[in-house]
Design a protein around this motif. Structure first.
Motif, PDB file in Angstrom:
ATOM      1  N   ALA A  10       0.864  -1.186   0.000  1.00 56.24           N
ATOM      2  CA  ALA A  10       0.000   0.000   0.000  1.00 56.24           C
ATOM      3  C   ALA A  10       0.900   1.234   0.000  1.00 56.24           C
ATOM      4  O   ALA A  10       1.261   1.761   1.049  1.00 56.24           O
ATOM      5  CB  ALA A  10      -0.920  -0.006   1.216  1.00 56.24           C
ATOM      6  N   VAL A  11       1.264   1.690  -1.186  1.00 55.44           N
ATOM      7  CA  VAL A  11       2.274   2.743  -1.320  1.00 55.44           C
ATOM      8  C   VAL A  11       1.691   4.146  -1.288  1.00 55.44           C
ATOM      9  O   VAL A  11       2.437   5.130  -1.215  1.00 55.44           O
ATOM     10  CB  VAL A  11       3.088   2.565  -2.620  1.00 55.44           C
ATOM     11  CG1 VAL A  11       3.890   1.272  -2.575  1.00 55.44           C
ATOM     12  CG2 VAL A  11       2.173   2.579  -3.838  1.00 55.44           C
ATOM     13  N   ALA A  12       0.363   4.258  -1.369  1.00 51.58           N
ATOM     14  CA  ALA A  12      -0.240   5.599  -1.370  1.00 51.58           C
ATOM     15  C   ALA A  12      -1.697   5.503  -0.947  1.00 51.58           C
ATOM     16  O   ALA A  12      -2.345   4.455  -1.120  1.00 51.58           O
ATOM     17  CB  ALA A  12      -0.146   6.249  -2.750  1.00 51.58           C
ATOM     18  N   ARG A  13      -2.207   6.585  -0.395  1.00 57.40           N
ATOM     19  CA  ARG A  13      -3.632   6.707  -0.178  1.00 57.40           C
ATOM     20  C   ARG A  13      -4.273   7.138  -1.502  1.00 57.40           C
ATOM     21  O   ARG A  13      -3.653   7.826  -2.306  1.00 57.40           O
ATOM     22  CB  ARG A  13      -3.929   7.736   0.913  1.00 57.40           C
ATOM     23  CG  ARG A  13      -3.467   7.292   2.296  1.00 57.40           C
ATOM     24  CD  ARG A  13      -3.772   8.329   3.369  1.00 57.40           C
ATOM     25  NE  ARG A  13      -2.864   9.467   3.305  1.00 57.40           N
ATOM     26  CZ  ARG A  13      -3.199  10.683   2.946  1.00 57.40           C
ATOM     27  NH1 ARG A  13      -4.443  10.957   2.560  1.00 57.40           N
ATOM     28  NH2 ARG A  13      -2.306  11.664   2.938  1.00 57.40           N
ATOM     29  N   GLN A 109      -7.898  -0.448  -3.463  1.00 55.98           N
ATOM     30  CA  GLN A 109      -8.883  -1.034  -2.564  1.00 55.98           C
ATOM     31  C   GLN A 109      -8.805  -0.370  -1.210  1.00 55.98           C
ATOM     32  O   GLN A 109      -7.713  -0.007  -0.744  1.00 55.98           O
ATOM     33  CB  GLN A 109      -8.651  -2.544  -2.389  1.00 55.98           C
ATOM     34  CG  GLN A 109      -8.798  -3.370  -3.658  1.00 55.98           C
ATOM     35  CD  GLN A 109      -8.375  -4.820  -3.443  1.00 55.98           C
ATOM     36  OE1 GLN A 109      -7.680  -5.150  -2.491  1.00 55.98           O
ATOM     37  NE2 GLN A 109      -8.798  -5.691  -4.344  1.00 55.98           N
ATOM     38  N   ALA A 110      -9.947  -0.230  -0.565  1.00 59.05           N
ATOM     39  CA  ALA A 110     -10.033   0.253   0.819  1.00 59.05           C
ATOM     40  C   ALA A 110      -9.300   1.572   1.027  1.00 59.05           C
ATOM     41  O   ALA A 110      -8.728   1.807   2.087  1.00 59.05           O
ATOM     42  CB  ALA A 110      -9.501  -0.811   1.782  1.00 59.05           C
ATOM     43  N   GLY A 111      -9.308   2.425   0.009  1.00 56.65           N
ATOM     44  CA  GLY A 111      -8.693   3.736   0.149  1.00 56.65           C
ATOM     45  C   GLY A 111      -7.195   3.753  -0.030  1.00 56.65           C
ATOM     46  O   GLY A 111      -6.562   4.791   0.195  1.00 56.65           O
ATOM     47  N   PHE A 112      -6.594   2.633  -0.454  1.00 54.06           N
ATOM     48  CA  PHE A 112      -5.160   2.562  -0.692  1.00 54.06           C
ATOM     49  C   PHE A 112      -4.894   2.182  -2.150  1.00 54.06           C
ATOM     50  O   PHE A 112      -5.628   1.380  -2.741  1.00 54.06           O
ATOM     51  CB  PHE A 112      -4.489   1.516   0.198  1.00 54.06           C
ATOM     52  CG  PHE A 112      -4.442   1.871   1.656  1.00 54.06           C
ATOM     53  CD1 PHE A 112      -3.532   2.796   2.136  1.00 54.06           C
ATOM     54  CD2 PHE A 112      -5.319   1.273   2.553  1.00 54.06           C
ATOM     55  CE1 PHE A 112      -3.478   3.122   3.488  1.00 54.06           C
ATOM     56  CE2 PHE A 112      -5.279   1.594   3.906  1.00 54.06           C
ATOM     57  CZ  PHE A 112      -4.362   2.519   4.370  1.00 54.06           C
ATOM     58  N   VAL A 113      -3.830   2.746  -2.709  1.00 52.78           N
ATOM     59  CA  VAL A 113      -3.314   2.301  -4.002  1.00 52.78           C
ATOM     60  C   VAL A 113      -2.179   1.329  -3.715  1.00 52.78           C
ATOM     61  O   VAL A 113      -1.197   1.691  -3.066  1.00 52.78           O
ATOM     62  CB  VAL A 113      -2.814   3.481  -4.857  1.00 52.78           C
ATOM     63  CG1 VAL A 113      -2.153   2.977  -6.132  1.00 52.78           C
ATOM     64  CG2 VAL A 113      -3.972   4.412  -5.196  1.00 52.78           C
ATOM     65  N   ARG A 114      -2.331   0.091  -4.191  1.00 53.94           N
ATOM     66  CA  ARG A 114      -1.356  -0.954  -3.914  1.00 53.94           C
ATOM     67  C   ARG A 114      -0.602  -1.299  -5.193  1.00 53.94           C
ATOM     68  O   ARG A 114      -1.194  -1.378  -6.273  1.00 53.94           O
ATOM     69  CB  ARG A 114      -2.039  -2.204  -3.348  1.00 53.94           C
ATOM     70  CG  ARG A 114      -2.849  -1.925  -2.081  1.00 53.94           C
ATOM     71  CD  ARG A 114      -3.605  -3.167  -1.617  1.00 53.94           C
ATOM     72  NE  ARG A 114      -4.507  -2.847  -0.535  1.00 53.94           N
ATOM     73  CZ  ARG A 114      -4.147  -2.785   0.749  1.00 53.94           C
ATOM     74  NH1 ARG A 114      -2.897  -3.071   1.073  1.00 53.94           N
ATOM     75  NH2 ARG A 114      -5.005  -2.458   1.684  1.00 53.94           N
TER      76      ARG A 114
END
Length: 312
Positions: A10-13, A109-114
């Protein structure tokens, strides 16, 4: 730092990745540039232009969704990494495949960019909860040191409004559904000073941590097992020994009285941007010692093929 290329980080919101400006992040020593194309889809390439190795994050995002290097203006497609345009050359010109930026797999997903460094990796499945409180910090310690601090004394890296962490555990660190799980006793901060010694622990902090990425779900519970606070903490190893931490949090059941009101303040969770070196040195390794042994056993007996997210 050597990392498993099949892990999702999860590298970014989600709100940090825009179509206005490229975002530079790292996964270990691998620089990555993120942006949204003209369809609003998050894209990830190696943050190096194949032409002269300039960081693509110093360039711009064009109206057609391509990312353009700021050095010589070469433009790349986010899905494939292929070179698409060079200034003063025909748009339909076919360029040799050697001029291709490394593209990485991306999911949101879930507010994170993975991001996964393996472009063919299958995205993990997770729920998509809504979170009100968010933040990003970069901490000057290694990924493993950061996780050790979380295990041994979460107060070294985060604070919950009105709550004091204790050194005593409700449940020891153990494996559960492929995650490292433990529950720590907590107390309310005293409303007056000086305060009387209190032996009761009306709160616990439940943590569920992925053994490789360190992504952690935190749940604060009261003595009636009501969930007062939910949060997801996503530490990612970055360049120069830094750990980049993104987090999202949401309040749960409203706790009655003054203490409940304090908890539900402007921002109930704070993730610290630095670790107090004096406190860190004085903190004796306890849970982290067992955690490393347990993590090794888990990885030896079960390959890293289980769900790589903890968001619920």
């Amino acid at each position: 730092m050597s990392l498993d290329s099949d892990l999702w980080w999860a590298v970014a919101r989600s709100e940090e990745v825009t179509s206005q400006k490229p975002l530079s992040v790292d996964i270990g020593d691998q620089p990555v540039v993120l942006w949204r194309d003209n369809q609003g889809i998050a894209r990830a390439l190696e943050d190096r232009c194949p032409h002269r190795r300039a960081p693509l994050s110093l360039g711009c995002i064009r109206d057609n969704g391509l990312i353009q290097c700021g050095y010589h203006g070469w433009s790349y497609d986010g899905e494939t990494g292929r070179l698409k345009e060079i200034p003063n050359m025909k748009d339909q010109q076919k360029f040799p495949p050697i001029y291709k930026a490394n593209a990485f797999a991306v999911t949101e997903q879930a507010g994170f960019v993975r991001v996964c460094l393996n472009p063919k990796a299958q995205a993990p499945l997770s729920a998509d909860p809504k979170y009100t409180y968010v933040g990003t910090v970069n901490v000057s310690c290694s990924h493993q040191e950061y996780l050790n601090a979380l295990y041994d004394d979460p107060g070294l890296i985060l604070s919950i409004r009105g709550v004091r962490f204790s050194p005593y555990l409700m449940s020891e660190l153990h494996e559960e559904d492929g995650l490292l799980v433990m529950e720590r006793n907590c107390q309310w901060h005293p409303l007056h000073w000086p305060s009387h010694f209190v032996a009761e622990f009306p709160l616990t902090l439940l943590t569920r941590t992925h053994p490789l990425t360190g992504e952690t779900q935190l749940t604060l519970r009261d003595d009636q097992f009501n969930d007062l606070l939910h949060a997801v903490l996503s530490p990612v190893p970055s360049a120069r020994g830094v750990t980049a931490v993104r987090w999202r949090a949401e309040m749960g059941v409203r706790h009655p009285g003054v203490r409940g009101a304090v908890l539900r303040g402007i921002n109930p969770l704070s993730v610290l941007a630095s670790v107090d070196g004096s406190k860190l040195r004085a903190t004796k390794p306890t849970v982290s010692l067992h955690g490393e042994d347990l993590r090794k056993v888990m990885l030896e007996t079960t390959p890293a093929t289980h769900d790589q997210t903890v968001a619920a």
